[in-house]
Design a protein around this motif. Structure first.
Motif, PDB file in Angstrom:
ATOM      1  N   ASP A 620     -27.428  14.545  30.178  1.00  0.00           N
ATOM      2  CA  ASP A 620     -27.995  15.301  31.302  1.00  0.00           C
ATOM      3  C   ASP A 620     -27.078  15.311  32.519  1.00  0.00           C
ATOM      4  O   ASP A 620     -27.299  16.093  33.449  1.00  0.00           O
ATOM      5  CB  ASP A 620     -29.368  14.743  31.681  1.00  0.00           C
ATOM      6  N   GLN A 621     -26.050  14.465  32.524  1.00  0.00           N
ATOM      7  CA  GLN A 621     -25.112  14.435  33.648  1.00  0.00           C
ATOM      8  C   GLN A 621     -23.739  14.974  33.257  1.00  0.00           C
ATOM      9  O   GLN A 621     -22.766  14.782  34.002  1.00  0.00           O
ATOM     10  CB  GLN A 621     -24.977  13.004  34.164  1.00  0.00           C
ATOM     11  N   ALA A 622     -23.646  15.642  32.115  1.00  0.00           N
ATOM     12  CA  ALA A 622     -22.366  16.176  31.653  1.00  0.00           C
ATOM     13  C   ALA A 622     -22.043  17.484  32.364  1.00  0.00           C
ATOM     14  O   ALA A 622     -21.879  18.544  31.754  1.00  0.00           O
ATOM     15  CB  ALA A 622     -22.380  16.366  30.144  1.00  0.00           C
ATOM     16  N   ILE A 623     -21.955  17.405  33.694  1.00  0.00           N
ATOM     17  CA  ILE A 623     -21.599  18.549  34.527  1.00  0.00           C
ATOM     18  C   ILE A 623     -20.256  18.248  35.193  1.00  0.00           C
ATOM     19  O   ILE A 623     -19.763  17.111  35.159  1.00  0.00           O
ATOM     20  CB  ILE A 623     -22.685  18.842  35.584  1.00  0.00           C
ATOM     21  N   TRP A 624     -19.670  19.230  35.803  1.00  0.00           N
ATOM     22  CA  TRP A 624     -18.284  19.117  36.264  1.00  0.00           C
ATOM     23  C   TRP A 624     -18.072  17.922  37.194  1.00  0.00           C
ATOM     24  O   TRP A 624     -17.028  17.255  37.133  1.00  0.00           O
ATOM     25  CB  TRP A 624     -17.839  20.418  36.939  1.00  0.00           C
ATOM     26  N   ARG A 625     -19.026  17.610  38.052  1.00  0.00           N
ATOM     27  CA  ARG A 625     -18.825  16.536  39.030  1.00  0.00           C
ATOM     28  C   ARG A 625     -18.607  15.184  38.359  1.00  0.00           C
ATOM     29  O   ARG A 625     -17.901  14.321  38.884  1.00  0.00           O
ATOM     30  CB  ARG A 625     -20.035  16.447  39.965  1.00  0.00           C
ATOM     31  N   SER A 626     -19.212  14.982  37.199  1.00  0.00           N
ATOM     32  CA  SER A 626     -19.105  13.693  36.521  1.00  0.00           C
ATOM     33  C   SER A 626     -17.721  13.453  35.926  1.00  0.00           C
ATOM     34  O   SER A 626     -17.392  12.310  35.564  1.00  0.00           O
ATOM     35  CB  SER A 626     -20.162  13.601  35.413  1.00  0.00           C
ATOM     36  N   PHE A 627     -16.909  14.497  35.815  1.00  0.00           N
ATOM     37  CA  PHE A 627     -15.601  14.366  35.182  1.00  0.00           C
ATOM     38  C   PHE A 627     -14.452  14.300  36.189  1.00  0.00           C
ATOM     39  O   PHE A 627     -13.292  14.182  35.787  1.00  0.00           O
ATOM     40  CB  PHE A 627     -15.369  15.535  34.223  1.00  0.00           C
ATOM     41  N   VAL A 628     -14.775  14.388  37.466  1.00  0.00           N
ATOM     42  CA  VAL A 628     -13.724  14.319  38.488  1.00  0.00           C
ATOM     43  C   VAL A 628     -13.087  12.927  38.459  1.00  0.00           C
ATOM     44  O   VAL A 628     -13.768  11.910  38.566  1.00  0.00           O
ATOM     45  CB  VAL A 628     -14.297  14.622  39.883  1.00  0.00           C
ATOM     46  N   GLY A 629     -11.771  12.872  38.301  1.00  0.00           N
ATOM     47  CA  GLY A 629     -11.063  11.602  38.276  1.00  0.00           C
ATOM     48  C   GLY A 629     -11.179  10.841  36.974  1.00  0.00           C
ATOM     49  O   GLY A 629     -10.750   9.684  36.887  1.00  0.00           O
ATOM     50  N   VAL A 630     -11.748  11.470  35.939  1.00  0.00           N
ATOM     51  CA  VAL A 630     -11.942  10.816  34.649  1.00  0.00           C
ATOM     52  C   VAL A 630     -10.922  11.369  33.653  1.00  0.00           C
ATOM     53  O   VAL A 630     -10.796  12.580  33.489  1.00  0.00           O
ATOM     54  CB  VAL A 630     -13.376  11.050  34.124  1.00  0.00           C
ATOM     55  N   ASN A 631     -10.196  10.479  32.981  1.00  0.00           N
ATOM     56  CA  ASN A 631      -9.224  10.914  31.975  1.00  0.00           C
ATOM     57  C   ASN A 631      -9.813  10.964  30.572  1.00  0.00           C
ATOM     58  O   ASN A 631      -9.339  11.724  29.726  1.00  0.00           O
ATOM     59  CB  ASN A 631      -8.000  10.003  31.986  1.00  0.00           C
TER      60      ASN A 631
END
Length: 700
Positions: A620-631
């Motif tokens: 449910d949190q797999a939106i763009w904001r959750s991937f910022v800074g994540v490799n």
């Protein structure tokens, strides 16, 4: 048996033979704890907000910045709805499919989704002059008839006092008396419903049976003889159900229809098109249902070509048989309210001209929540939105129809989802069948095509099915992304002859959105879809039988498509996921989104060789904001069954974005030529589909 109380318009025909019941008041006989608020609720004091009375209040901005804590608490308390807290079985009981008992001293309202009569829709789309309410009653109490306006304001139409303890000559053998009243179709242009509330006496219960809303038969526009129907009295329908390895659900759908006599009476044939390997006919109980339906069931097998081919097969067979006035498209895994099917059929019988009649979609996992009651197509973005700015996912348990004034306005639609949709054969003969889309946008495109020929689509209140909600799906993480992308822009070519400036943005935004979420397989599918559009309409038709396999092959080899069922197979994430985000303004969100895009485009981040995921991100949190800074991240699938170890590949991302820009520019450069080519093709014609079915039918 005489009628206890009757109020007639001057000159109104009172002969029962001249009225047809088009909406019968029904109650659930199963799952009552899950669905009852859709049928009947305890009466409470109506609660309407100030803006209903004064629309100017909508123009005023709420001064939150100047409110103290006391004012905020007052605002919150004022917003609490005064809904009944009494258990339903302490107020009324459901005695049967068409009967209820209001307990002594209690008050019930039938201003509900399934039992309020959508008068404004009948006013707008048909030519009926009046509506008759009738019912059988026993006991002591009163029946109050109401009408609402498009603003959601109520007005009393009639009150019928009931006392069957005297004058036995009025009663039938079971002690029931008949009541009826005829209501004029006035004040309904903007919206409005008819309904009744029932109040029992203080010391006696009130029984109500066979309540129904009827219209004058003589004002029906559909003529059975014009359609070749075998019935001399009524139009008939065929039902098209397509299924792929949902055998148990499909059998349940067949059984539901078979056990509704009033529906079976109007049914020509159910065309059950099985495109799977887990066959419906092999299910325990199929033989019994098949025997119950007899000649009214036609079981077909064909290669899996998606919902558009399955539904088109039912439409095709209906036209070939030449006996039905309508085809009802019905999802195999939906739970039907059979009365809703009858309502759609009978509404279509009275429309001024042939009309597509659809229904809403209620959530299967939250049964009182309505996903939508009407949607509009936005040509500028080739996307959809709810009609009149209404929100998706309205919960009638929390906000009943009687206390939702915005829901009393007539809601017009551009299209209706094919979870349930009734299409007149006259329309199919003129405009053809579905586009060969496999899945996605077939329902939208068909309604838009019908509208271009002058045929409207109406999403009728009181008509709906329960269907799996979309929150358990994410097409960008499955093979469905190909069909979403391809079919969306073919729909645009068909119904937007000149490209909008926004089209390029929408294509780029879609690429960037999935790329930021590290779903690189979706980028490949999106570009594959655009390339296939450029090949022309005949390729879309010819490739349909084998396209699914090609799409699945194209997804292989990406980290986001390598699904893991046991999370112990991968190292534990370096940190636990946390929501670091605080609420902010829409402008600030857009600004941070642009920063995230810029950062992703220039990033040198690489997670392809990570030995450990940075974080585990819930679905449910797999939106763009959750991937910022994540490799790299473990991302849970929407169904909760698997995870994928998604890894950042910045070089691949930039390469794919450039490729997407190149293909979209080519598509837009050739838009007008392609639009004409697709519009002039016959890939959705009856003959074109007939050739497909001849080649893809499975016989054994």
């Amino acid at each position: 048996m005489r009628t206890m109380h009757t109020m007639y318009q001057s000159g109104t025909d009172t002969d029962d033979r001249n009225w047809e019941a088009v909406s019968r008041v029904v109650f659930p006989v199963s799952d009552q704890d899950l669905v009852l608020p859709l049928y009947a609720i305890e009466w409470t004091r109506p609660h309407l907000t100030d803006d209903v009375f004064n629309p100017r209040l909508d123009m005023e901005k709420m001064p939150f910045d100047s409110m103290n804590s006391k004012a905020v608490r007052h605002l919150l308390n004022e917003s609490i709805e005064d809904h009944a807290s009494t258990a339903a079985n302490d107020v009324f009981t459901v005695d049967s499919r068409h009967a209820m008992t209001v307990l002594a001293g209690r008050n019930v309202s039938l201003c509900t989704f399934f039992n309020a009569f959508p008068a404004s829709y009948w006013k707008r789309w048909t030519g009926i002059s009046a509506v008759r309410f009738s019912a059988k009653v026993r006991g002591i109490g009163e029946i109050a008839l109401y009408k609402s306006s498009g603003r959601g304001l109520f007005s009393a139409l009639d009150t019928i006092n009931v006392d069957t303890t005297h004058d036995e000559a009025m009663l039938d053998a079971d002690g029931f008396a008949s009541i009826e009243t005829v209501l004029p179709m006035n004040g309904l242009i903007d919206g409005g419903y008819f309904w009744f509330d029932a109040k029992a006496g203080n010391d006696a219960a009130l029984n109500i049976e066979d309540a129904q809303w009827s219209v004058p038969c003589g004002e029906k526009t559909a003529v059975p003889s014009d359609t070749g129907s075998t019935s001399t009295a009524s139009t008939t329908l065929s039902i098209a159900i397509t299924t792929f390895n949902r055998a148990k659900y499909c059998l349940r759908q067949l059984r539901t229809i078979a056990h509704e006599p009033a529906l079976v009476e109007r049914l020509d044939t159910i065309y059950c098109t099985d495109q799977g390997t887990d066959l419906v006919r092999d299910q325990p109980g199929f033989e019994q249902v098949a025997n119950e339906l007899g000649s009214r069931l036609t079981y077909l097998r064909q290669t899996n070509m998606g919902g558009s081919a399955g539904f088109s097969r039912g439409m095709y067979e209906t036209l070939k048989a030449g006996t039905s006035s309508y085809t009802l498209l019905l999802d195999d895994d939906a739970i039907s309210e059979p009365e809703a099917i009858l309502r759609a059929l009978q509404f279509a019988d009275y429309t001024k001209r042939p009309t597509i009649v659809g229904g809403g979609m209620l959530h299967l996992d939250n049964r009182t929540v309505l996903y939508t009651q009407g949607e509009r197509f936005v040509p500028a973005s080739v996307w959809m939105k709810p009609s009149q700015g209404l929100d998706y996912n309205h919960d009638f348990a929390r906000f009943p129809l009687r206390d939702s004034p915005e829901r009393h306005r007539r809601i017009d639609s551009d299209f209706n989802g094919w979870w349930m949709c009734l299409i007149p054969t006259a329309i199919m003969k003129e405009i053809g069948l579905s586009m060969p889309f496999f899945i996605k946008f077939d329902d939208t495109e068909y309604a838009l095509r019908a509208a271009e020929h002058g045929y409207h689509t109406v999403c009728l209140p009181g008509v709906a099915v329960w269907h799996q909600a979309w929150h358990d799906k994410d097409p960008s993480r499955t093979w469905e992304e190909y069909f979403f992308q391809r079919n969306r822009w073919i729909c645009g070519l068909l119904h937007c002859p000149k490209p909008s400036r926004r089209f390029a943005f929408e294509m780029l935004y879609g690429d960037v959105n999935v790329g930021i979420k590290l779903v690189y397989s979706a980028l490949r599918l999106r570009h594959m879809g655009l390339r296939d559009i450029l090949r022309g309409p005949q390729y879309i038709l010819d490739s349909m039988p084998g396209k699914m396999a090609q799409v699945q092959q194209a997804r292989k080899g990406f980290a986001d498509t390598t699904l893991i069922t046991d999370v112990d197979e991968v190292p534990a994430p370096a940190r636990e996921f946390a929501m670091p985000f605080t609420p902010t303004t829409s402008k600030a969100i857009k600004k941070s989104g642009l920063k995230a895009i810029a950062r992703a485009l220039v990033s040198r981040g690489d997670g392809t060789k990570d030995a450990q995921p940075d974080v585990a991100i819930p679905s449910d949190q797999a939106i763009w904001r959750s991937f910022v800074g994540v490799n790299s991240a473990l991302v849970t699938s929407p169904d909760g069954n698997t995870v994928a170890w998604c890894r950042r590949d910045s070089a691949l991302f930039r390469q794919q974005v450039r490729e997407g820009l190149r293909i979209s520019q080519t598509l837009l450069k050739n838009w007008e030529r392609l639009s004409q080519e697709y519009r002039e093709s016959d890939i959705c014609s009856i003959d074109a589909w007939g050739k497909v079915f001849k080649e893809q039918t499975i016989t054994d």
